[in-house]
Design a protein around this motif. Structure first.
Motif, mmCIF file in Angstrom:
data_model
loop_
_atom_site.group_PDB
_atom_site.id
_atom_site.type_symbol
_atom_site.label_atom_id
_atom_site.label_comp_id
_atom_site.label_asym_id
_atom_site.label_seq_id
_atom_site.Cartn_x
_atom_site.Cartn_y
_atom_site.Cartn_z
ATOM 1 N N GLU A 167 0.835 -1.195 0.000
ATOM 2 C CA GLU A 167 0.000 0.000 0.000
ATOM 3 C C GLU A 167 0.872 1.248 0.000
ATOM 4 O OE1 GLU A 167 -3.815 1.679 2.527
ATOM 5 O OE2 GLU A 167 -2.064 0.942 3.608
ATOM 6 N N PHE A 168 1.259 1.696 -1.194
ATOM 7 C CA PHE A 168 1.965 2.965 -1.365
ATOM 8 C C PHE A 168 3.176 3.109 -0.432
ATOM 9 C CE2 PHE A 168 -2.683 3.662 -2.010
ATOM 10 C CZ PHE A 168 -2.646 3.705 -3.400
ATOM 11 N N ASN A 169 3.930 2.029 -0.281
ATOM 12 C CA ASN A 169 5.122 2.003 0.586
ATOM 13 C C ASN A 169 4.810 2.276 2.054
ATOM 14 O OD1 ASN A 169 6.635 1.446 -1.651
ATOM 15 N ND2 ASN A 169 7.652 3.427 -1.766
ATOM 16 N N ILE A 170 3.549 2.081 2.441
ATOM 17 C CA ILE A 170 3.169 2.258 3.848
ATOM 18 C C ILE A 170 3.274 0.927 4.587
ATOM 19 C CG2 ILE A 170 1.296 2.888 5.424
ATOM 20 C CD1 ILE A 170 0.287 4.807 3.237
ATOM 21 N N SER A 171 2.618 -0.087 4.072
ATOM 22 C CA SER A 171 2.657 -1.400 4.719
ATOM 23 C C SER A 171 2.331 -2.482 3.702
ATOM 24 C CB SER A 171 1.676 -1.464 5.891
ATOM 25 O OG SER A 171 0.352 -1.294 5.434
ATOM 26 N N ASN A 172 2.615 -3.719 4.095
ATOM 27 C CA ASN A 172 2.355 -4.879 3.241
ATOM 28 C C ASN A 172 1.196 -5.703 3.780
ATOM 29 O OD1 ASN A 172 4.689 -4.312 1.660
ATOM 30 N ND2 ASN A 172 5.969 -5.394 3.148
ATOM 31 N N SER A 173 0.361 -6.167 2.870
ATOM 32 C CA SER A 173 -0.667 -7.161 3.180
ATOM 33 C C SER A 173 -0.359 -8.398 2.356
ATOM 34 C CB SER A 173 -2.062 -6.632 2.827
ATOM 35 O OG SER A 173 -2.349 -5.441 3.516
ATOM 36 N N GLY A 217 7.579 -9.600 6.034
ATOM 37 C CA GLY A 217 7.240 -8.629 7.061
ATOM 38 C C GLY A 217 6.165 -7.647 6.652
ATOM 39 N N GLY A 218 5.758 -6.843 7.620
ATOM 40 C CA GLY A 218 4.679 -5.892 7.412
ATOM 41 C C GLY A 218 5.098 -4.615 6.709
ATOM 42 N N HIS A 219 6.414 -4.423 6.509
ATOM 43 C CA HIS A 219 6.900 -3.209 5.866
ATOM 44 C C HIS A 219 8.120 -3.528 5.013
ATOM 45 C CE1 HIS A 219 4.350 -0.731 8.484
ATOM 46 N NE2 HIS A 219 4.696 -1.587 9.443
ATOM 47 N N GLY A 220 8.365 -2.700 4.022
ATOM 48 C CA GLY A 220 9.577 -2.828 3.222
ATOM 49 C C GLY A 220 9.543 -3.986 2.250
ATOM 50 N N LYS A 221 10.695 -4.231 1.648
ATOM 51 C CA LYS A 221 10.789 -5.266 0.615
ATOM 52 C C LYS A 221 10.777 -6.668 1.208
ATOM 53 C CE LYS A 221 13.250 -2.400 -2.748
ATOM 54 N NZ LYS A 221 14.471 -2.256 -3.585
ATOM 55 N N SER A 222 11.320 -6.817 2.407
ATOM 56 C CA SER A 222 11.379 -8.149 3.006
ATOM 57 C C SER A 222 11.479 -8.029 4.515
ATOM 58 C CB SER A 222 12.579 -8.933 2.470
ATOM 59 O OG SER A 222 13.783 -8.276 2.809
ATOM 60 N N ALA A 223 11.348 -9.152 5.172
ATOM 61 C CA ALA A 223 11.502 -9.172 6.629
ATOM 62 C C ALA A 223 12.991 -9.249 6.961
ATOM 63 C CB ALA A 223 10.750 -10.357 7.221
ATOM 64 N N ILE A 224 13.285 -9.307 8.218
ATOM 65 C CA ILE A 224 14.659 -9.435 8.686
ATOM 66 C C ILE A 224 15.193 -10.824 8.344
ATOM 67 C CG2 ILE A 224 13.963 -10.297 10.960
ATOM 68 C CD1 ILE A 224 16.144 -8.547 12.181
ATOM 69 N N ASN A 225 16.517 -10.940 8.150
ATOM 70 C CA ASN A 225 17.089 -12.265 7.922
ATOM 71 C C ASN A 225 17.455 -12.899 9.263
ATOM 72 O OD1 ASN A 225 19.634 -11.191 8.713
ATOM 73 N ND2 ASN A 225 20.101 -10.613 6.597
ATOM 74 N N HIS A 226 17.875 -14.155 9.219
ATOM 75 C CA HIS A 226 18.127 -14.877 10.466
ATOM 76 C C HIS A 226 19.332 -14.309 11.227
ATOM 77 C CE1 HIS A 226 15.118 -18.137 10.257
ATOM 78 N NE2 HIS A 226 15.197 -17.910 8.963
ATOM 79 N N ASP A 227 20.311 -13.766 10.511
ATOM 80 C CA ASP A 227 21.449 -13.138 11.187
ATOM 81 C C ASP A 227 20.990 -11.898 11.956
ATOM 82 O OD1 ASP A 227 23.266 -15.004 10.322
ATOM 83 O OD2 ASP A 227 23.896 -13.851 8.563
ATOM 84 N N GLY A 228 20.071 -11.147 11.366
ATOM 85 C CA GLY A 228 19.534 -9.962 12.029
ATOM 86 C C GLY A 228 18.755 -10.326 13.272
ATOM 87 N N ILE A 229 17.969 -11.395 13.192
ATOM 88 C CA ILE A 229 17.216 -11.859 14.364
ATOM 89 C C ILE A 229 18.175 -12.285 15.472
ATOM 90 C CG2 ILE A 229 15.573 -13.569 15.233
ATOM 91 C CD1 ILE A 229 14.451 -13.731 12.369
ATOM 92 N N LYS A 230 19.243 -12.976 15.077
ATOM 93 C CA LYS A 230 20.244 -13.420 16.056
ATOM 94 C C LYS A 230 20.841 -12.225 16.786
ATOM 95 C CE LYS A 230 24.579 -16.016 16.473
ATOM 96 N NZ LYS A 230 25.667 -16.714 15.733
ATOM 97 N N TRP A 231 21.168 -11.157 16.036
ATOM 98 C CA TRP A 231 21.727 -9.954 16.668
ATOM 99 C C TRP A 231 20.723 -9.320 17.619
ATOM 100 C CZ3 TRP A 231 20.132 -4.860 16.693
ATOM 101 C CH2 TRP A 231 21.027 -3.950 17.284
#
Length: 268
Positions: A22-28, A210-224
């Motif tokens: 939705e117009f770079n606001i959020s993802n459904s 994820g609910g925003h952006g091109k993708s969700a966080i990766n597993h390395d990001g979650i680990k951090w």
């Protein structure tokens, strides 16, 4: 005018699974089964997402929320009914109210970029049917089953939806690069840590959306994020929390977009 506007960005990420931005606001996300469809989140309602969904399927559509924030449930009135975790369900009508949607859009950078009109939003229906569910609730779409997992943090009723047996997980704002726990209605940093640590094994080998952006966080990001949260929790004594109420942002040194925002009165 935004009324009737349907120029959302639609991407079929797998056969019968659509990402609707939705117009770079959020993802459904729209998931098609053999008998029903499930729409995960519906955006703020800057346009006519119901018509967008109607162009993709003629099956009955169930609307379910990862959490009840205006940028995820604002368009719920277009459908008349929404499923949300019972811990969040009570705030869904407020979060989809017209005045809050207009306020949100006035402050969002996409409003100017996409020439969105904050005043002329799609007309709301005078009612909203609320359908609460609990952890482990399953949506059987016919040939596809989507299961809800409670992951408190961003809100107390935040959930992740897992498309069982197909390695897709829709994480809302629970697992995104900017973990935001600054609101009064968020869970503690400790609750987020424990819920995500328990849920993470179910994400092994899965694609996260994820609910925003091109993708969700990766597993390395979650680990951090988990390791950073552990350090904050370990150095916080029980009698310290709540004394000094501040909002703190911790950024990853190598990736400034990866961060944790938390409240010092909601650590433990």
């Amino acid at each position: 005018m935004n009324k009737g506007r349907t120029d959302y960005t639609v991407e079929e990420i797998k056969r019968g699974i659509y990402k609707i931005n939705e117009f770079n606001i959020s993802n459904s996300y729209l998931i098609l089964g053999n008998e029903k469809a499930l729409l995960i989140d519906c955006g703020v309602g800057a346009g006519d997402i119901k018509s967008v969904v109607g162009s993709l399927t003629k099956m009955p559509v169930i609307l379910a929320a990862t959490h009840a924030h205006v940028d995820h449930v604002g368009a719920a009135w277009q459908f008349g009914k929404i499923y949300a975790h019972y811990k969040d369900i009570i705030v869904a009508p407020y979060q989809s109210a017209g005045f809050l949607r207009r306020k949100y859009l006035r402050e969002h950078p996409s409003t100017e970029k996409f020439s969105l009109d904050c005043k002329n939003l799609p007309k709301q229906k005078p009612y909203l049917t609320l359908k609460p569910f609990a952890d482990g609730h399953e949506f059987d779409l016919g040939g596809r089953v989507v299961k809800a997992y409670l992951t408190p943090g961003h809100t107390t009723g935040s959930v992740c939806f897992r498309l069982e047996d197909e390695n897709f997980v829709f994480v809302g704002d629970t697992l995104i690069p900017c973990l935001n726990l600054k609101y009064s209605h968020t869970s503690s940093l400790s609750e987020w840590h424990d819920s995500v640590k328990g849920f993470l094994p179910l994400c092994n080998g899965c694609e996260l959306y994820g609910g925003h952006g091109k993708s969700a966080i990766n597993h390395d990001g979650i680990k951090w994020q988990l390791e950073t949260a552990e350090k904050i929790i370990e150095k916080t004594a029980k009698n310290d929390t709540g004394k000094d109420k501040k909002i703190v942002t911790v950024r990853n040194e190598e990736n400034p977009h990866l961060m944790i925002i938390y409240r010092t009165d909601k650590i433990l």
